[in-house]
Design a protein around this motif. Structure first.
Motif, PDB file in Angstrom:
ATOM      1  N   ASN A 345       0.848  -1.189   0.000  1.00 51.55           N
ATOM      2  CA  ASN A 345       0.000   0.000   0.000  1.00 51.55           C
ATOM      3  C   ASN A 345       0.889   1.247   0.000  1.00 51.55           C
ATOM      4  O   ASN A 345       1.735   1.407   0.879  1.00 51.55           O
ATOM      5  CB  ASN A 345      -0.893  -0.024   1.243  1.00 51.55           C
ATOM      6  N   ILE A 538      -0.385  -3.288   6.995  1.00 50.34           N
ATOM      7  CA  ILE A 538      -1.560  -3.459   6.140  1.00 50.34           C
ATOM      8  C   ILE A 538      -2.580  -4.412   6.740  1.00 50.34           C
ATOM      9  O   ILE A 538      -3.780  -4.268   6.531  1.00 50.34           O
ATOM     10  CB  ILE A 538      -1.132  -3.915   4.721  1.00 50.34           C
ATOM     11  N   MET A 542      -6.416  -3.178   7.109  1.00 52.13           N
ATOM     12  CA  MET A 542      -7.531  -3.833   6.420  1.00 52.13           C
ATOM     13  C   MET A 542      -8.587  -4.304   7.411  1.00 52.13           C
ATOM     14  O   MET A 542      -9.773  -4.364   7.088  1.00 52.13           O
ATOM     15  CB  MET A 542      -7.022  -4.992   5.568  1.00 52.13           C
ATOM     16  N   LEU A 550     -13.251  -1.234   2.090  1.00 55.40           N
ATOM     17  CA  LEU A 550     -13.074  -2.477   1.334  1.00 55.40           C
ATOM     18  C   LEU A 550     -14.402  -3.208   1.155  1.00 55.40           C
ATOM     19  O   LEU A 550     -14.708  -3.702   0.061  1.00 55.40           O
ATOM     20  CB  LEU A 550     -12.066  -3.384   2.051  1.00 55.40           C
ATOM     21  N   ILE A 574     -10.888 -11.176   0.852  1.00 55.78           N
ATOM     22  CA  ILE A 574     -10.937  -9.936   1.627  1.00 55.78           C
ATOM     23  C   ILE A 574     -11.865 -10.074   2.822  1.00 55.78           C
ATOM     24  O   ILE A 574     -11.537  -9.647   3.947  1.00 55.78           O
ATOM     25  CB  ILE A 574     -11.366  -8.769   0.724  1.00 55.78           C
ATOM     26  N   GLU A 590      -0.454  -8.467   2.256  1.00 60.44           N
ATOM     27  CA  GLU A 590       0.143  -7.662   1.186  1.00 60.44           C
ATOM     28  C   GLU A 590      -0.274  -8.162  -0.191  1.00 60.44           C
ATOM     29  O   GLU A 590      -0.570  -7.362  -1.096  1.00 60.44           O
ATOM     30  CB  GLU A 590       1.668  -7.671   1.317  1.00 60.44           C
ATOM     31  N   TRP A 593      -3.835  -7.136  -0.860  1.00 64.41           N
ATOM     32  CA  TRP A 593      -3.928  -5.730  -1.253  1.00 64.41           C
ATOM     33  C   TRP A 593      -3.441  -5.541  -2.683  1.00 64.41           C
ATOM     34  O   TRP A 593      -3.992  -4.726  -3.428  1.00 64.41           O
ATOM     35  CB  TRP A 593      -3.137  -4.836  -0.305  1.00 64.41           C
TER      36      TRP A 593
END
Length: 618
Positions: A345, A538, A542, A550, A574, A590, A593
């Motif tokens: 990110n 991250i 998230m 998201l 996700i 990671e 993402w």
């Protein structure tokens, strides 16, 4: 540092100006367009750093014949200017741009070997009606082109070429490249069909619609005299670092540095402080600025180390705590500006340079390149094992360095001996395969040894080219120029001329770099082994501040109809990550993402092309 755009033959000027505006973030200080009738048109967005007056504006004409658009900096322009004045050249500005075009007028393409800098520039020769292009040795500055029919267009970023394509489509190799984003930046392949990357360390002539390129710099081709004794090597690197920073501190605007608390950025900060104390030619009055980004309350927060370095050196420090929920509405705009798929990110990197600009700092000297040149990655350590064999004490030292490279991290286990041997075998097979297919070229023709061969691949083929691309975009989103002393070509040649024992020594990686800056830094920084790296937490993001964004996005029509991802599979991943109670590996988060980033790329450039560009690109 700027944005450049051009077309041969000339295209319609009003639309050209509109397209040039797509590069305004790279050059917020001015705009210029010059046209040679129907033959050529050049455009420039200016970030004013050296000679901020109008006399240094671009496109710039020289001798009534040469017209240049230039992105970058020539750090040794003062020395070259004195040489040119001795040959009878006269200058109207105090900029490096005028020195560059005069150097070209004097020496032609041979001028490139005199330059110490970073650049992507184009010069239109009105007498011969042909275009000259060049890109710097390491590829710090981007340059793209499209050659369709009899039209040749070039630009600093791909988004400025898209309006001149007949269709905007992902490359046929899109999935291959986006899945392995470190594998293509050193090639001419791009994520867009019909766009090519101009190669680093090359120049080219466009004559009668035909582009011919030549390599002007071959890494390691020149023999470097390196002292035989290690203490003398340390002294040599120290002087190279100081001089690389000295010429990179030349500016007519405030400069600073990004500090992470690791040895690379700390080494650059230390050299900046030392040069500031000594004084230097064209040194700005405001140079004592350090910027530190932190992630409060997470294991990724290393800001305390960076602040310690700044205070030790007497450099004022600006602390930025990254709060991602404040910038959710910018995520998609930044995906468009970055125009590539990223491994991590990019939010903290973008915000760091944004903070610099807001504080009036326009140039940042940063420490990129140290890991790749001097062996900073834990997996790189293992490539010294073949060099150390059959010396048992040397083998033991390499293995101990690997196992202790994260002494305070209880989660770092490292590989077992069988796993290490298997890793090295796979790496050797991959290198041999790449050599057979011509995808890995040893420019030098020299036998570098196992570790230096591995680092050569990182520097010129995989990791470093990608990092340079990323940091160009991170900084230019806010109109900030990055200068990288460790990538001075003299230091690059030096790094590959020293033996592996100068990089891994007494249990430390990057040993020679640590020892070179020991006189100026706290011992706790020089001997630090637990550096994490400047990456966001991250997983926490998230599951926390990015969670609602998201969930909303994966339920949207644009997500469920996306063609470059597998929407159902990615949606499930996700949801499992944000709702799950089990621990999630950082690598897994990671990679998740990154897949989401592929969707953002498609949304920015395929789905929303009409909104962004004002016309349909499909």
């Amino acid at each position: 540092m700027c944005g450049i755009l051009g077309a041969v033959p000339a295209v319609e000027p009003e639309r050209f100006r509109s397209v040039l505006g797509r590069l305004s973030h790279r050059g917020p200080d001015g705009e210029g367009v010059w046209q040679d009738r129907e033959h050529a048109i050049l455009g420039h967005r200016r970030l004013a750093i050296l000679d901020v007056s109008e006399s240094a504006s671009q496109p710039m004409q020289y001798l009534g014949r040469y017209n240049i658009v230039f992105n970058g900096e020539i750090y040794n322009f003062l020395e070259i200017r004195r040489d040119l004045e001795g040959l009878g050249h006269q200058f109207k500005s105090s900029s490096d741009t005028e020195v560059l075009v005069a150097a070209f007028a004097q020496w032609g393409p041979h001028c490139l070997n005199r330059l110490n800098g970073m650049w992507a520039f184009a010069i239109w020769d009105s007498d011969e009606r042909r275009l000259f292009l060049s890109r710097d040795r390491m590829g710090e500055k981007p340059l793209f082109y499209s050659h369709i029919g009899h039209y040749f267009t070039f630009a600093s970023e791909q988004k400025a070429l898209l309006p001149y394509l007949e269709h905007v489509r992902p490359s046929a190799r899109f999935h291959e490249m986006s899945d392995s984003s470190y594998a293509y930046e050193a090639t001419q392949d791009c994520l867009f069909e019909n766009i090519r990357r101009f190669p680093a360390a090359h120049y080219g002539w466009l004559t009668d619609g035909r582009l011919e390129t030549s390599r002007y710099w071959v890494p390691l081709h020149r023999s470097v005299d390196v002292p035989a004794k290690y203490p003398n090597q340390v002294d040599c690197l120290r002087e190279l670092l100081l001089d690389a920073c000295r010429i990179r501190m030349r500016a007519d605007v405030p400069i600073g540095t990004g500090l992470s608390g690791g040895i690379d950025s700390s080494a650059v900060a230390a050299c900046i402080a030392e040069i500031g104390r000594r004084g230097a030619e064209r040194l700005p009055a405001d140079w004592q600025n350090a910027f530190v980004a932190g992630f409060p309350g997470t294991v990724m927060d290393e800001s305390a180390y960076a602040e310690h370095v700044a205070h030790h050196l007497g450099i004022s420090v600006f602390k930025l705590d990254i709060q991602p929920d404040r910038y959710i509405d910018r995520i998609e705009d930044w995906a468009y500006l970055l125009e590539e798929v990223h491994e991590v990110n990019p939010l903290p990197h973008i915000l760091l340079y944004r903070a610099m600009r807001e504080q009036g700092v326009v140039v940042s000297l940063d420490g990129h390149g140290g890991d790749e040149l001097f062996c900073g990655y834990e997996s790189s350590i293992l490539h010294a094992l073949p060099d150390a064999a059959p010396n048992l004490p040397a083998l033991r030292m390499v293995l101990d360095t690997y196992r202790n490279c994260h002494p305070r991290n209880k989660h770092f286990r490292g590989m077992s001996l069988p796993e290490i041997l298997a890793y090295l075998a796979r790496s050797r097979v991959r290198r041999m395969r790449d050599e057979r297919h011509g995808t890995l070229v040893d420019f030098s023709g020299k036998r570098l040894g196992s570790l230096n061969s591995h680092l050569f691949e990182l520097v010129f083929r995989t990791v470093l080219p990608t990092l340079l691309r990323n940091y160009d975009r991170y900084s230019m989103i806010s109109g900030v120029e990055i200068r990288i002393p460790l990538l001075d070509h003299r230091i690059v040649d030096f790094a590959f001329a020293i033996p592996w024992q100068s990089k891994i020594r007494n249990g430390f990686t990057k040993a020679i770099l640590r020892d070179a800056v020991t006189p100026w830094l706290p011992e706790s920084i020089v001997t630090r082994k637990d550096k994490i790296g400047f990456a966001p937490p991250i997983r926490d993001w998230m599951r926390g501040p990015l969670r609602e964004y998201l969930l909303d996005e994966i339920a949207s029509h644009s997500f469920t109809t996306a063609e470059l991802i597998k929407p159902r599979q990615l949606s499930a991943t996700i949801r499992q990550l944000v709702f799950g109670s089990r621990p999630v590996r950082l690598y897994t988060a990671e990679q998740t993402w990154k897949q989401f980033g592929i969707y953002l790329w498609e949304k920015a450039f395929i789905q929303n092309s009409k909104r962004r560009f004002g016309w349909s690109l499909g």
